[in-house]
Write a protein that holds these residues in place. Sequence first.
Motif, PDB file in Angstrom:
ATOM      1  N   SER A   3       0.842  -1.199   0.000  1.00  0.00           N
ATOM      2  CA  SER A   3       0.000   0.000   0.000  1.00  0.00           C
ATOM      3  C   SER A   3       0.875   1.246   0.000  1.00  0.00           C
ATOM      4  O   SER A   3       1.935   1.277   0.607  1.00  0.00           O
ATOM      5  CB  SER A   3      -0.882  -0.002   1.248  1.00  0.00           C
ATOM      6  N   HIS A   4       0.415   2.320  -0.686  1.00  0.00           N
ATOM      7  CA  HIS A   4       1.223   3.534  -0.787  1.00  0.00           C
ATOM      8  C   HIS A   4       0.524   4.746  -0.181  1.00  0.00           C
ATOM      9  O   HIS A   4       0.984   5.870  -0.342  1.00  0.00           O
ATOM     10  CB  HIS A   4       1.606   3.776  -2.251  1.00  0.00           C
ATOM     11  N   SER A   8       1.958   9.545  -4.626  1.00  0.00           N
ATOM     12  CA  SER A   8       2.201   9.201  -6.026  1.00  0.00           C
ATOM     13  C   SER A   8       3.113   7.982  -6.079  1.00  0.00           C
ATOM     14  O   SER A   8       4.135   7.927  -5.389  1.00  0.00           O
ATOM     15  CB  SER A   8       2.879  10.368  -6.745  1.00  0.00           C
ATOM     16  N   LEU A   9       2.737   7.002  -6.890  1.00  0.00           N
ATOM     17  CA  LEU A   9       3.557   5.799  -7.051  1.00  0.00           C
ATOM     18  C   LEU A   9       4.272   5.867  -8.391  1.00  0.00           C
ATOM     19  O   LEU A   9       3.638   5.969  -9.446  1.00  0.00           O
ATOM     20  CB  LEU A   9       2.690   4.536  -6.992  1.00  0.00           C
ATOM     21  N   ARG A  35       8.291   2.024  -6.784  1.00  0.00           N
ATOM     22  CA  ARG A  35       8.386   0.588  -7.073  1.00  0.00           C
ATOM     23  C   ARG A  35       9.582   0.412  -8.005  1.00  0.00           C
ATOM     24  O   ARG A  35       9.543   0.819  -9.175  1.00  0.00           O
ATOM     25  CB  ARG A  35       7.099   0.068  -7.718  1.00  0.00           C
ATOM     26  N   SER A  65       0.954  -6.414 -13.682  1.00  0.00           N
ATOM     27  CA  SER A  65       0.977  -6.377 -12.214  1.00  0.00           C
ATOM     28  C   SER A  65       2.103  -5.485 -11.704  1.00  0.00           C
ATOM     29  O   SER A  65       1.997  -4.872 -10.641  1.00  0.00           O
ATOM     30  CB  SER A  65       1.125  -7.793 -11.653  1.00  0.00           C
ATOM     31  N   ALA A  68       0.612  -1.969 -11.745  1.00  0.00           N
ATOM     32  CA  ALA A  68      -0.683  -1.752 -11.102  1.00  0.00           C
ATOM     33  C   ALA A  68      -0.615  -0.611 -10.086  1.00  0.00           C
ATOM     34  O   ALA A  68       0.274  -0.576  -9.226  1.00  0.00           O
ATOM     35  CB  ALA A  68      -1.138  -3.038 -10.406  1.00  0.00           C
ATOM     36  N   GLY A  69      -1.537   0.330 -10.205  1.00  0.00           N
ATOM     37  CA  GLY A  69      -1.624   1.426  -9.245  1.00  0.00           C
ATOM     38  C   GLY A  69      -0.637   2.544  -9.447  1.00  0.00           C
ATOM     39  O   GLY A  69      -0.624   3.515  -8.679  1.00  0.00           O
ATOM     40  N   ALA A  70       0.196   2.446 -10.485  1.00  0.00           N
ATOM     41  CA  ALA A  70       1.236   3.458 -10.678  1.00  0.00           C
ATOM     42  C   ALA A  70       0.690   4.712 -11.340  1.00  0.00           C
ATOM     43  O   ALA A  70      -0.190   4.651 -12.201  1.00  0.00           O
ATOM     44  CB  ALA A  70       2.373   2.884 -11.520  1.00  0.00           C
ATOM     45  N   ASP A  71       1.210   5.858 -10.935  1.00  0.00           N
ATOM     46  CA  ASP A  71       0.864   7.137 -11.554  1.00  0.00           C
ATOM     47  C   ASP A  71       1.794   7.462 -12.715  1.00  0.00           C
ATOM     48  O   ASP A  71       1.393   8.090 -13.689  1.00  0.00           O
ATOM     49  CB  ASP A  71       0.965   8.266 -10.517  1.00  0.00           C
TER      50      ASP A  71
END
Length: 293
Positions: A3-4, A8-9, A35, A65, A68-71
């Motif tokens: 979880s972040h 921003s990821l 990541r 994967s 996933a979830g990256a900005d």
Amino acid sequence: MTSHEGRSLIVVTGATGNIGRSLVGRLLADGAAVRALTRDPARAGLPAGAETVGADLTGADDLASLLAGADALFLNLAAGGEQAATAVLDAAVRAGVRRVVLNSSMAVTDTPADDTHFIARLHAGLERAVRDSGLEWTFVRGGNYATNALAWAPSIRESGVVREAHPGAQGVPVHEADLADVAAVALLDRSGAHLGKAYVVTGPERMTLARQVAEIAAATGREIRVEQISEEEAAEAMSGRYLTREAALELVRMFGRTVDAPPFPVSDAVERVTGRPGRTFARWARDHAADFS
């Protein structure tokens, strides 16, 4: 994936390379979640704050994967080659990543010459793919990396000698931390000021290979001499797994042409983007003195 917490990821390819390692540290310092993709997480040695993930971008790993979830994505051709970079870009589009910052090359000129120069051709093709992806983008066109001088480290340690075909070849060597800082600003930018920009990023001063050797000597306290060799000998020493002898010879001859005609002007992109002057080669030599000792 961890979880972040609303930060921003940023996904960083080539995270254990010279630019990637500096970039991971800079992004973490700026409060981003990172990541970091690497083939061997156990040996990566990246900061504990990064989410270090094992990934072989040239294999059959599930790229979706990884994104996933990256900005945003930092995309580096060196992290797996052209096909891998294109596959990662396609996966980023499918994963809903909003922005990509591409580590490109100053060899790209946006002219027909890009189709004939072997370095420009690779990067220009990837730039076109990024433009066509529909993602927000910024290109960091570096080159003449100061870290190229690390190729001299074994001979400096063993004999105190650097062998080059063209000691008078001129360049504007850029510190990897400056390339990382420009990329970080573009990745985290909320104003849109850097979108659609292609920044040619150089060091702050032009210098010959011989002067670079002198700066390394000053930083290490070692006596280092330069020995001139033939272009063929230089190409033989450069060629290997990633560079054919023919391509190496083309590079050596390209360096030779810079003795009388420096290929690139000194760029102020580092200062314009980050707000501070670029790091000098003397600074780079001090930062890497242990590599030559």
